[in-house]
Design a protein around this motif. Structure first.
Motif, mmCIF file in Angstrom:
data_model
loop_
_atom_site.group_PDB
_atom_site.id
_atom_site.type_symbol
_atom_site.label_atom_id
_atom_site.label_comp_id
_atom_site.label_asym_id
_atom_site.label_seq_id
_atom_site.Cartn_x
_atom_site.Cartn_y
_atom_site.Cartn_z
ATOM 1 N N LEU A 9 30.052 -17.005 103.317
ATOM 2 C CA LEU A 9 29.187 -18.056 102.800
ATOM 3 C C LEU A 9 27.750 -17.565 102.751
ATOM 4 N N PRO A 10 27.009 -17.988 101.758
ATOM 5 C CA PRO A 10 25.601 -17.577 101.686
ATOM 6 C C PRO A 10 24.810 -18.173 102.847
ATOM 7 N N GLU A 11 23.846 -17.431 103.341
ATOM 8 C CA GLU A 11 22.984 -17.915 104.439
ATOM 9 C C GLU A 11 21.848 -18.729 103.842
ATOM 10 N N LEU A 12 22.209 -19.902 103.362
ATOM 11 C CA LEU A 12 21.249 -20.780 102.715
ATOM 12 C C LEU A 12 21.298 -22.161 103.387
ATOM 13 N N ARG A 19 28.090 -26.437 107.369
ATOM 14 C CA ARG A 19 28.895 -25.617 108.276
ATOM 15 C C ARG A 19 28.662 -26.010 109.740
ATOM 16 N N LEU A 20 27.420 -26.294 110.098
ATOM 17 C CA LEU A 20 27.131 -26.710 111.474
ATOM 18 C C LEU A 20 27.810 -28.038 111.799
ATOM 19 N N ALA A 21 27.824 -28.954 110.834
ATOM 20 C CA ALA A 21 28.484 -30.237 111.057
ATOM 21 C C ALA A 21 29.980 -30.048 111.277
ATOM 22 N N VAL A 22 30.601 -29.180 110.497
ATOM 23 C CA VAL A 22 32.028 -28.898 110.649
ATOM 24 C C VAL A 22 32.291 -28.223 111.988
ATOM 25 N N ARG A 23 31.451 -27.274 112.349
ATOM 26 C CA ARG A 23 31.627 -26.559 113.629
ATOM 27 C C ARG A 23 31.568 -27.541 114.797
ATOM 28 N N ALA A 24 30.611 -28.458 114.748
ATOM 29 C CA ALA A 24 30.472 -29.441 115.822
ATOM 30 C C ALA A 24 31.700 -30.343 115.889
ATOM 31 N N TRP A 25 32.211 -30.760 114.747
ATOM 32 C CA TRP A 25 33.386 -31.638 114.736
ATOM 33 C C TRP A 25 34.597 -30.914 115.324
ATOM 34 N N LEU A 26 34.840 -29.692 114.882
ATOM 35 C CA LEU A 26 35.994 -28.939 115.380
ATOM 36 C C LEU A 26 35.907 -28.728 116.883
ATOM 37 N N SER A 27 34.709 -28.435 117.378
ATOM 38 C CA SER A 27 34.524 -28.223 118.804
ATOM 39 C C SER A 27 34.727 -29.511 119.594
ATOM 40 N N THR A 28 34.155 -30.598 119.101
ATOM 41 C CA THR A 28 34.260 -31.881 119.802
ATOM 42 C C THR A 28 35.702 -32.324 119.944
ATOM 43 N N HIS A 29 36.491 -32.119 118.902
ATOM 44 C CA HIS A 29 37.864 -32.620 118.895
ATOM 45 C C HIS A 29 38.894 -31.531 119.185
ATOM 46 N N ASP A 30 38.423 -30.324 119.521
ATOM 47 C CA ASP A 30 39.285 -29.209 119.913
ATOM 48 C C ASP A 30 40.403 -28.980 118.901
ATOM 49 N N VAL A 31 39.992 -28.840 117.653
ATOM 50 C CA VAL A 31 40.930 -28.646 116.544
ATOM 51 C C VAL A 31 40.632 -27.304 115.891
ATOM 52 N N ARG A 32 41.687 -26.550 115.572
ATOM 53 C CA ARG A 32 41.479 -25.256 114.919
ATOM 54 C C ARG A 32 42.231 -25.123 113.599
ATOM 55 N N ALA A 46 32.149 -28.720 99.272
ATOM 56 C CA ALA A 46 31.300 -28.162 100.319
ATOM 57 C C ALA A 46 32.016 -28.183 101.656
ATOM 58 N N LEU A 47 32.737 -29.280 101.927
ATOM 59 C CA LEU A 47 33.497 -29.380 103.164
ATOM 60 C C LEU A 47 34.544 -28.279 103.244
ATOM 61 N N THR A 48 35.292 -28.071 102.175
ATOM 62 C CA THR A 48 36.357 -27.069 102.167
ATOM 63 C C THR A 48 35.810 -25.678 102.451
ATOM 64 N N ALA A 49 34.727 -25.325 101.783
ATOM 65 C CA ALA A 49 34.143 -24.000 101.997
ATOM 66 C C ALA A 49 33.705 -23.820 103.446
ATOM 67 N N ALA A 50 33.089 -24.852 104.018
ATOM 68 C CA ALA A 50 32.611 -24.760 105.394
ATOM 69 C C ALA A 50 33.767 -24.712 106.385
ATOM 70 N N VAL A 51 34.810 -25.489 106.132
ATOM 71 C CA VAL A 51 35.952 -25.525 107.060
ATOM 72 C C VAL A 51 36.663 -24.181 107.077
ATOM 73 N N VAL A 52 36.815 -23.567 105.916
ATOM 74 C CA VAL A 52 37.457 -22.251 105.873
ATOM 75 C C VAL A 52 36.674 -21.247 106.718
ATOM 76 N N ALA A 53 35.352 -21.394 106.710
ATOM 77 C CA ALA A 53 34.516 -20.467 107.482
ATOM 78 C C ALA A 53 34.577 -20.735 108.979
ATOM 79 N N GLU A 54 34.934 -21.960 109.374
ATOM 80 C CA GLU A 54 34.848 -22.333 110.786
ATOM 81 C C GLU A 54 36.192 -22.504 111.483
ATOM 82 N N ALA A 84 40.233 -19.549 96.047
ATOM 83 C CA ALA A 84 39.135 -18.586 96.033
ATOM 84 C C ALA A 84 38.362 -18.598 97.339
ATOM 85 N N ARG A 85 38.271 -19.752 97.989
ATOM 86 C CA ARG A 85 37.553 -19.845 99.263
ATOM 87 C C ARG A 85 38.376 -19.340 100.422
ATOM 88 N N GLY A 86 39.706 -19.163 100.229
ATOM 89 C CA GLY A 86 40.523 -18.574 101.285
ATOM 90 C C GLY A 86 41.396 -19.534 102.052
#
Length: 340
Positions: A9-12, A19-32, A46-54, A84-86
């Motif tokens: 993902l671009p560092e923009l 991505r930070l919002a997705v990371r926080a959600w996954l951590s809070t709910h212990d989901v991978r 945007a959600l899909t791209a961020a979730v694939v990264a996290e 394409a996003r993986g």
């Protein structure tokens, strides 16, 4: 099948916020491992791209409502984006939108059913944003739907996860621009025949102008605060219900002790009664029915039963009645209910 590595993902700023919002959600709910609902619009893309990264494993589900000409092409383009996003897998599900409640309600019912059937036991992440939350709260206020509606959408109401409730819709659009992706614009999202569209395009902008901005964020913040209050009330109601019920009786015959209910705060008492009704398989009661049942507890004057659902046969109703200091449910003749 080997899934190719996801492109970086671009560092923009915008995609980073998502991505930070997705990371926080996954951590809070212990989901991978998750499924993600992808429409091809800005929020879900945007959600899909961020979730694939996290997340460790992401399975995309694209629902084709088949309400517009060319919808299979829209679904196919969204599926191509997911690949394409993986995403580990991509599934397109076509549904029939039928049923009561209007087009919006029928489409929502069909969509959630399809997502539930396709999720493979995983949580499903949805692209609802802070703006969607604000619209939900405003809609609940306008309809007088009570605390549960004003609380808005929960970040996680299994199996539905909403990592972006703190992210503005404008951010997801900018994130798609940073990804070089042109999101699909659903014409229904600009159709003034739909109440939510008018809230989005007319009511909220007017409130923002009148109150000097910050209204959407304030509504979402109010929802979060009220959700905490609602959870506390739910815990108190569960305790009250446990004390008022008769566990020695078969579940089908469970009744409630009026003397235990009487001294409880009204909000807790009504929640306990609501849980009792839902636990017995009744439809969600409206405010009028709940208050009528509450009157059986705290304003008892020998009144008749309160109808809460249909009976097994024609002309019968499921009712709540008070007898010998207890609330119970029975099937009665509909004419009796009308006479009382």
């Amino acid at each position: 099948m080997t899934v190719p590595p996801a492109p970086r993902l671009p560092e923009l700023p915008a995609i980073h916020e998502v991505r930070l919002a997705v990371r926080a959600w996954l951590s809070t709910h212990d989901v991978r491992s998750v499924a993600v609902a992808l429409s091809g619009g800005a929020d879900s893309a945007a959600l899909t791209a961020a979730v694939v990264a996290e997340a460790d494993e992401v399975h995309a589900v694209v629902v084709d409502h088949r309400l517009q000409e060319g919808s299979p092409d829209v679904a196919a383009r969204a599926a191509d984006f997911a690949r394409a996003r993986g995403c580990a897998s991509v599934r397109v599900v076509a549904v029939d939108v039928t049923g009561p409640g209007g087009l919006e309600a029928a489409a929502r019912t069909a969509r959630y059913r399809a997502l539930d059937e396709a999720r493979g036991g995983m949580p499903v992440l949805l692209g609802h944003t802070l703006d969607d939350q604000a619209e939900t709260v405003l809609l609940g206020l306008g309809r007088g739907s009570g605390l549960r509606s004003i609380c808005g959408m929960a970040p996680f109401d299994a199996p539905w996860g909403r990592p972006l409730l703190g992210v503005r819709r404008s951010v997801t659009r900018r994130a798609c621009g940073e990804l070089g992706y042109l999101p699909y614009e659903d014409p229904h999202n600009a159709d003034p025949r739909f109440t939510r569209v008018r809230l989005r395009t007319e009511a909220l902008p007017m409130l923002e102008e009148i109150l000097g901005g910050g209204v959407a964020a304030a509504l979402a913040r109010t929802a979060a605060q009220l959700r905490d209050d609602g959870e506390a009330l739910d815990e108190a109601a569960a305790d009250l219900l446990a004390r008022a019920a008769t566990p020695r009786e078969p579940a089908a015959d469970c009744s409630l002790d009026v003397t235990v209910l009487t001294d409880a705060p009204a909000a807790v008492r009504r929640r306990a009664v609501r849980s009792w009704l839902l636990g017995r398989g009744t439809p969600a009661p409206n405010d009028k029915s709940l208050r009528a049942i509450d009157d059986l507890v705290v304003r008892w004057r020998g009144q008749g039963p309160v109808a809460v659902g249909r009976g097994p046969g024609a002309g019968t109703r499921l009712v709540v009645l008070r007898r010998r200091g207890r609330l119970s449910m029975e099937f009665v003749d509909q004419q009796r209910c009308a006479d009382d």
